[in-house]
Write a protein that holds these residues in place. Structure first.
Motif, PDB file in Angstrom:
ATOM      1  N   PRO A  25       0.788  -1.240   0.000  1.00 43.94           N
ATOM      2  CA  PRO A  25       0.000   0.000   0.000  1.00 43.94           C
ATOM      3  C   PRO A  25       0.818   1.288   0.000  1.00 43.94           C
ATOM      4  O   PRO A  25       0.243   2.369  -0.061  1.00 43.94           O
ATOM      5  CB  PRO A  25      -0.824  -0.123   1.288  1.00 43.94           C
ATOM      6  CG  PRO A  25      -0.018  -1.009   2.170  1.00 43.94           C
ATOM      7  CD  PRO A  25       0.659  -1.984   1.259  1.00 43.94           C
ATOM      8  N   ILE A  26       2.145   1.208   0.099  1.00 46.37           N
ATOM      9  CA  ILE A  26       2.996   2.400   0.100  1.00 46.37           C
ATOM     10  C   ILE A  26       4.026   2.242  -1.007  1.00 46.37           C
ATOM     11  O   ILE A  26       4.634   1.177  -1.147  1.00 46.37           O
ATOM     12  CB  ILE A  26       3.691   2.586   1.456  1.00 46.37           C
ATOM     13  CG1 ILE A  26       2.646   2.786   2.569  1.00 46.37           C
ATOM     14  CG2 ILE A  26       4.633   3.784   1.428  1.00 46.37           C
ATOM     15  CD1 ILE A  26       3.228   2.814   3.954  1.00 46.37           C
ATOM     16  N   SER A  27       4.224   3.281  -1.799  1.00 49.72           N
ATOM     17  CA  SER A  27       5.159   3.189  -2.914  1.00 49.72           C
ATOM     18  C   SER A  27       6.217   4.281  -2.820  1.00 49.72           C
ATOM     19  O   SER A  27       6.040   5.299  -2.149  1.00 49.72           O
ATOM     20  CB  SER A  27       4.414   3.309  -4.244  1.00 49.72           C
ATOM     21  OG  SER A  27       3.741   4.556  -4.333  1.00 49.72           O
ATOM     22  N   GLY A  28       7.348   4.068  -3.490  1.00 45.48           N
ATOM     23  CA  GLY A  28       8.431   5.039  -3.499  1.00 45.48           C
ATOM     24  C   GLY A  28       9.702   4.413  -4.032  1.00 45.48           C
ATOM     25  O   GLY A  28       9.683   3.288  -4.547  1.00 45.48           O
ATOM     26  N   PRO A  73       5.425   6.750   9.631  1.00 49.13           N
ATOM     27  CA  PRO A  73       4.140   6.718  10.341  1.00 49.13           C
ATOM     28  C   PRO A  73       3.083   5.908   9.589  1.00 49.13           C
ATOM     29  O   PRO A  73       2.215   5.292  10.207  1.00 49.13           O
ATOM     30  CB  PRO A  73       3.752   8.198  10.431  1.00 49.13           C
ATOM     31  CG  PRO A  73       5.051   8.921  10.381  1.00 49.13           C
ATOM     32  CD  PRO A  73       5.903   8.132   9.431  1.00 49.13           C
ATOM     33  N   LEU A  74       3.159   5.897   8.260  1.00 49.15           N
ATOM     34  CA  LEU A  74       2.210   5.104   7.482  1.00 49.15           C
ATOM     35  C   LEU A  74       2.466   3.616   7.669  1.00 49.15           C
ATOM     36  O   LEU A  74       1.533   2.818   7.764  1.00 49.15           O
ATOM     37  CB  LEU A  74       2.311   5.475   6.003  1.00 49.15           C
ATOM     38  CG  LEU A  74       2.043   6.945   5.657  1.00 49.15           C
ATOM     39  CD1 LEU A  74       2.183   7.175   4.168  1.00 49.15           C
ATOM     40  CD2 LEU A  74       0.662   7.381   6.142  1.00 49.15           C
ATOM     41  N   ILE A  75       3.754   3.243   7.736  1.00 46.98           N
ATOM     42  CA  ILE A  75       4.102   1.850   8.019  1.00 46.98           C
ATOM     43  C   ILE A  75       3.563   1.449   9.387  1.00 46.98           C
ATOM     44  O   ILE A  75       3.009   0.362   9.574  1.00 46.98           O
ATOM     45  CB  ILE A  75       5.625   1.645   7.970  1.00 46.98           C
ATOM     46  CG1 ILE A  75       6.136   1.717   6.525  1.00 46.98           C
ATOM     47  CG2 ILE A  75       6.029   0.319   8.592  1.00 46.98           C
ATOM     48  CD1 ILE A  75       5.771   0.516   5.680  1.00 46.98           C
ATOM     49  N   GLY A 124       1.727   8.893  -0.405  1.00 45.54           N
ATOM     50  CA  GLY A 124       1.830   7.828   0.583  1.00 45.54           C
ATOM     51  C   GLY A 124       0.470   7.252   0.856  1.00 45.54           C
ATOM     52  O   GLY A 124      -0.550   7.972   0.783  1.00 45.54           O
ATOM     53  N   LYS A 125       0.400   5.974   1.144  1.00 45.18           N
ATOM     54  CA  LYS A 125      -0.874   5.314   1.369  1.00 45.18           C
ATOM     55  C   LYS A 125      -0.736   4.335   2.513  1.00 45.18           C
ATOM     56  O   LYS A 125       0.261   3.627   2.619  1.00 45.18           O
ATOM     57  CB  LYS A 125      -1.336   4.594   0.099  1.00 45.18           C
ATOM     58  CG  LYS A 125      -2.718   3.976   0.176  1.00 45.18           C
ATOM     59  CD  LYS A 125      -3.079   3.343  -1.146  1.00 45.18           C
ATOM     60  CE  LYS A 125      -4.467   2.704  -1.109  1.00 45.18           C
ATOM     61  NZ  LYS A 125      -4.815   2.050  -2.391  1.00 45.18           N
ATOM     62  N   ALA A 126      -1.736   4.293   3.383  1.00 35.99           N
ATOM     63  CA  ALA A 126      -1.701   3.360   4.508  1.00 35.99           C
ATOM     64  C   ALA A 126      -3.105   2.898   4.839  1.00 35.99           C
ATOM     65  O   ALA A 126      -4.080   3.611   4.579  1.00 35.99           O
ATOM     66  CB  ALA A 126      -1.064   4.008   5.730  1.00 35.99           C
ATOM     67  N   ASN A 127      -3.205   1.701   5.410  1.00 33.51           N
ATOM     68  CA  ASN A 127      -4.486   1.182   5.874  1.00 33.51           C
ATOM     69  C   ASN A 127      -4.621   1.439   7.370  1.00 33.51           C
ATOM     70  O   ASN A 127      -3.733   1.101   8.150  1.00 33.51           O
ATOM     71  CB  ASN A 127      -4.583  -0.320   5.609  1.00 33.51           C
ATOM     72  CG  ASN A 127      -4.668  -0.635   4.128  1.00 33.51           C
ATOM     73  OD1 ASN A 127      -5.330   0.085   3.388  1.00 33.51           O
ATOM     74  ND2 ASN A 127      -4.007  -1.681   3.701  1.00 33.51           N
TER      75      ASN A 127
END
Length: 268
Positions: free
Chosen positions: A79-82, A144-146, A262-265
């Motif tokens: 869900p997170i890319s970079g 923080p997203l992790i 950024g993307k997080a669940n």
């Protein structure tokens, strides 16, 4: 584990460096999404071993480091890319490991090869999640997203066995209940939250507007937040996810700023 006895009653200390050598693992963040993980000590750990009974207790403060040397190598559905390295550390995690454990994640067992510390198992878990920090400058804003992907309740099972144990034993007992935030932290227990971080690599202070979007209309976030960032530093802001009772489950929160996403669940 490698330590030294401190008295004649079985008390011992494991040094911070070299006291716990743990193999690298792949941690499941849910739905089969795996990420590399390393476990270590954040401080010397104390414990006790009863040579007569084979019972052992250890109370380590551990660090859990999640990430990869190159984000491009993460699975396509992550869900997170970079790009570049990502190393996020959660510490200290307070866990009480014991051969007497009869609770989640599994039963412990006293060491039967006495006085040798063999043929036994330690088990224990933790139920609170400390702050997540980056251990590399690259992609620090994603940590923080992790952290938002990680369940606050996890466990460890450490065993010495012949023959080799092929897999973790089946879960036993009742899974621990997440604890409220530790002293010195902020937040409302049970309220889903997401952290936004922005890094300013320039020489003057500035601000950044982070656009936010939720994947679920029944779990809303502000359309955007403005974060003031000192020169050469990283600033963060916590955003509360307002959710109805119909929004149970995982909600994907997307944050966009300065061309990066950024993307997080977040669990609701």
């Amino acid at each position: 584990m490698d330590g030294a006895y401190t008295n004649t009653t079985g008390n011992f200390t494991l040094p911070k460096v070299g006291g716990l050598t743990f193999p690298d693992i792949s941690l499941d963040l849910g739905s089969g999404i795996l990420i590399e993980a390393q476990i270590g000590l954040t401080a010397p750990a104390t414990g006790n071993y009863n040579e007569a009974t084979g019972a052992m207790n250890v109370n380590p403060k551990i660090s859990l480091t999640l990430g990869t040397d190159e984000m491009a190598n993460l699975p396509p559905d992550f869900p997170i890319s970079g790009e570049g390295p990502l190393k996020c550390q959660i510490a200290p995690l307070d866990v009480n490991l014991s051969t007497n454990s009869v609770n989640w994640p599994a039963n412990g067992s006293a060491f039967t090869d006495k006085p040798n510390i063999k043929q036994g198992a330690l088990a224990g878990g933790w139920n609170t999640k400390p702050k997540v920090v980056s251990v590399v400058p690259e992609n620090a804003s994603l940590c923080p997203l992790i952290g938002g992907l990680l369940d606050p309740v996890r466990g460890l099972f450490l065993a010495n066995s012949t023959p080799t144990i092929a897999e973790m034993p089946s879960f036993s007992g009742t899974k621990l209940t997440p604890r409220p935030c530790d002293a010195g932290t902020t937040g409302i227990p049970g309220t889903p939250q997401a952290d936004c971080k922005v890094t300013n690599s320039g020489e003057t202070a500035g601000s950044s507007t982070v656009a936010l979007k939720s994947s679920n209309k029944k779990a809303t976030v502000p359309k955007s937040v403005k974060i003031s960032v000192p020169a050469g530093e990283t600033a963060s802001k916590t955003v509360t996810v307002k959710a109805s009772k119909m929004a149970k489950g995982k909600v994907a929160i997307t944050a966009k700023a300065s061309g990066r996403t950024g993307k997080a669940n977040v669990k609701v």
